[in-house]
Design a protein around this motif. Sequence first.
Motif, PDB file in Angstrom:
ATOM      1  N   UNK A 196      11.397 -10.557 -12.803  1.00 31.06           N
ATOM      2  CA  UNK A 196      11.377  -9.467 -11.632  1.00 31.06           C
ATOM      3  C   UNK A 196      11.988  -9.230 -10.864  1.00 31.06           C
ATOM      4  N   UNK A 197      12.203  -8.086  -9.999  1.00 31.75           N
ATOM      5  CA  UNK A 197      12.749  -7.778  -9.402  1.00 31.75           C
ATOM      6  C   UNK A 197      12.545  -6.539  -8.233  1.00 31.75           C
ATOM      7  N   UNK A 198      11.952  -6.691  -6.865  1.00 35.89           N
ATOM      8  CA  UNK A 198      11.303  -5.827  -6.121  1.00 35.89           C
ATOM      9  C   UNK A 198      12.479  -4.376  -5.865  1.00 35.89           C
ATOM     10  N   UNK A 199      11.628  -3.554  -5.961  1.00 37.54           N
ATOM     11  CA  UNK A 199      12.567  -2.128  -4.965  1.00 37.54           C
ATOM     12  C   UNK A 199      11.684  -1.624  -4.511  1.00 37.54           C
ATOM     13  N   UNK A 200      12.811  -0.981  -3.493  1.00 36.93           N
ATOM     14  CA  UNK A 200      12.263  -0.551  -1.982  1.00 36.93           C
ATOM     15  C   UNK A 200      11.428   0.488  -2.121  1.00 36.93           C
ATOM     16  N   UNK A 201      10.977   0.757  -0.991  1.00 35.99           N
ATOM     17  CA  UNK A 201      10.041   1.604  -0.884  1.00 35.99           C
ATOM     18  C   UNK A 201      10.217   1.901   0.748  1.00 35.99           C
ATOM     19  N   UNK A 202       9.211   2.983   0.840  1.00 37.46           N
ATOM     20  CA  UNK A 202       8.825   3.342   2.493  1.00 37.46           C
ATOM     21  C   UNK A 202       7.844   3.886   2.523  1.00 37.46           C
ATOM     22  N   UNK A 203       6.996   3.723   3.825  1.00 41.75           N
ATOM     23  CA  UNK A 203       5.368   4.013   3.931  1.00 41.75           C
ATOM     24  C   UNK A 203       6.238   4.583   5.211  1.00 41.75           C
ATOM     25  N   UNK A 204       5.161   5.396   5.251  1.00 40.49           N
ATOM     26  CA  UNK A 204       4.625   6.861   6.791  1.00 40.49           C
ATOM     27  C   UNK A 204       3.573   6.023   7.122  1.00 40.49           C
ATOM     28  N   UNK A 205       3.154   4.584   7.772  1.00 35.60           N
ATOM     29  CA  UNK A 205       2.608   3.979   8.027  1.00 35.60           C
ATOM     30  C   UNK A 205       1.908   4.657   9.465  1.00 35.60           C
ATOM     31  N   UNK A 206       1.904   5.178  10.237  1.00 34.94           N
ATOM     32  CA  UNK A 206       0.824   6.002  11.421  1.00 34.94           C
ATOM     33  C   UNK A 206       0.128   6.791  11.193  1.00 34.94           C
ATOM     34  N   UNK A 207       0.982   7.575   9.925  1.00 37.58           N
ATOM     35  CA  UNK A 207      -0.040   8.872   8.684  1.00 37.58           C
ATOM     36  C   UNK A 207      -1.583   8.571   7.908  1.00 37.58           C
ATOM     37  N   UNK A 208      -0.932   6.897   7.684  1.00 35.39           N
ATOM     38  CA  UNK A 208      -1.958   6.295   6.884  1.00 35.39           C
ATOM     39  C   UNK A 208      -3.113   5.404   7.582  1.00 35.39           C
ATOM     40  N   UNK A 209      -2.936   4.739   8.634  1.00 34.47           N
ATOM     41  CA  UNK A 209      -3.459   4.838   9.910  1.00 34.47           C
ATOM     42  C   UNK A 209      -4.539   5.379   9.878  1.00 34.47           C
TER      43      UNK A 209
ATOM     44  N   UNK B 105      -9.012   7.904   6.970  1.00 33.86           N
ATOM     45  CA  UNK B 105      -9.706   6.806   6.507  1.00 33.86           C
ATOM     46  C   UNK B 105     -10.067   6.125   4.814  1.00 33.86           C
ATOM     47  N   UNK B 106      -9.129   7.447   4.151  1.00 31.26           N
ATOM     48  CA  UNK B 106      -9.028   6.448   3.104  1.00 31.26           C
ATOM     49  C   UNK B 106      -8.184   5.517   2.334  1.00 31.26           C
ATOM     50  N   UNK B 107      -7.310   5.341   3.627  1.00 31.86           N
ATOM     51  CA  UNK B 107      -5.993   4.605   3.710  1.00 31.86           C
ATOM     52  C   UNK B 107      -5.880   3.924   5.400  1.00 31.86           C
ATOM     53  N   UNK B 108      -6.819   4.096   6.279  1.00 34.25           N
ATOM     54  CA  UNK B 108      -6.627   2.916   7.295  1.00 34.25           C
ATOM     55  C   UNK B 108      -6.886   0.958   6.684  1.00 34.25           C
ATOM     56  N   UNK B 109      -7.272   0.982   5.976  1.00 32.00           N
ATOM     57  CA  UNK B 109      -7.239  -0.169   5.550  1.00 32.00           C
ATOM     58  C   UNK B 109      -6.279  -1.222   4.801  1.00 32.00           C
ATOM     59  N   UNK B 110      -6.170  -0.597   4.269  1.00 26.93           N
ATOM     60  CA  UNK B 110      -4.895  -0.935   3.587  1.00 26.93           C
ATOM     61  C   UNK B 110      -3.837  -0.616   4.011  1.00 26.93           C
ATOM     62  N   UNK B 111      -3.256   0.548   4.599  1.00 25.47           N
ATOM     63  CA  UNK B 111      -2.242   0.695   5.848  1.00 25.47           C
ATOM     64  C   UNK B 111      -2.415  -0.472   6.661  1.00 25.47           C
ATOM     65  N   UNK B 112      -2.986  -0.772   7.471  1.00 19.79           N
ATOM     66  CA  UNK B 112      -3.279  -1.917   8.169  1.00 19.79           C
ATOM     67  C   UNK B 112      -3.044  -3.371   7.669  1.00 19.79           C
ATOM     68  N   UNK B 113      -3.479  -3.521   6.697  1.00 22.37           N
ATOM     69  CA  UNK B 113      -3.408  -4.617   5.716  1.00 22.37           C
ATOM     70  C   UNK B 113      -1.868  -4.674   5.357  1.00 22.37           C
ATOM     71  N   UNK B 114      -1.024  -3.811   4.924  1.00 18.77           N
ATOM     72  CA  UNK B 114       0.263  -3.611   4.669  1.00 18.77           C
ATOM     73  C   UNK B 114       0.902  -4.099   5.463  1.00 18.77           C
ATOM     74  N   UNK B 115       0.993  -3.381   7.222  1.00 13.03           N
ATOM     75  CA  UNK B 115       1.778  -3.077   7.765  1.00 13.03           C
ATOM     76  C   UNK B 115       1.726  -4.503   9.165  1.00 13.03           C
ATOM     77  N   UNK B 116       0.314  -5.071   9.204  1.00 14.16           N
ATOM     78  CA  UNK B 116       0.517  -6.622   9.198  1.00 14.16           C
ATOM     79  C   UNK B 116       1.400  -7.205   8.660  1.00 14.16           C
ATOM     80  N   UNK B 117       1.255  -7.538   7.344  1.00 12.91           N
ATOM     81  CA  UNK B 117       1.762  -8.221   6.912  1.00 12.91           C
ATOM     82  C   UNK B 117       2.720  -8.011   7.204  1.00 12.91           C
ATOM     83  N   UNK B 118       3.428  -7.037   7.184  1.00 14.29           N
ATOM     84  CA  UNK B 118       5.238  -6.990   7.605  1.00 14.29           C
ATOM     85  C   UNK B 118       5.473  -7.726   8.506  1.00 14.29           C
TER      86      UNK B 118
END
Length: 198
Positions: A83-96, A99-112
């Motif tokens: 397996x190899x990683x595939x790049x992605x981008x995310x608009x973290x501010x909008x997702x933060x 309310x439907x995506x805030x928890x997942x966005x926060x976890x992802x951005x804190x992990x980054x």
Amino acid sequence: MSESKPLPFRARAIGPEELKALAHPLRMAMYDYLSEHGSATASQLGRRLGESSGQTSYHLRQLEKHGFVEDDPAHERGRDRWWRAVGYSVDGRDMLRDPRTAEAANALLQGVVAERAQVLSRWMLAGDAPEWEAAAMNDRTTADLTLQELEQVVVAVQEIIDGALKHAKERKAAGDTEGRRRVRIYFDALPLPLDENA
């Protein structure tokens, strides 16, 4: 950028479903490992991350389903799947803000942020061959810019990075593999908070 046109060097933008699929500690760790070290099998990831190959296989299939990993064509598909990683981008501010995506966005951005700090700390403390240390850079610059000037800087730097990486991939594909190693490039350009007392 102010016209909200997608930039040619931006990786595939992910939406809420993909975000939720990635925002799992083991999946983020596997994605980070593949990004940093290159392709690997589920068994290799399991050994590296202290998980069973059954667990890593399951989570790799979930990452594949949402477009975060793919088969590595450099390895023939045999008993073990590479397996190899595939790049992605995310608009973290909008997702933060959503309310439907805030928890997942926060976890992802804190992990980054945590992954970046870990990589930079390891690099600073470990040292490297003098020629690699001389070529590497860890720097920051602060200036007063307009919105348009900031956008121009971002586009110009990203175009340079994108062009250089494209040429490097072409040379590697043509057989120029001597002396290559994985390199991480971070680039942040962000407005500092307004000083309310100024």
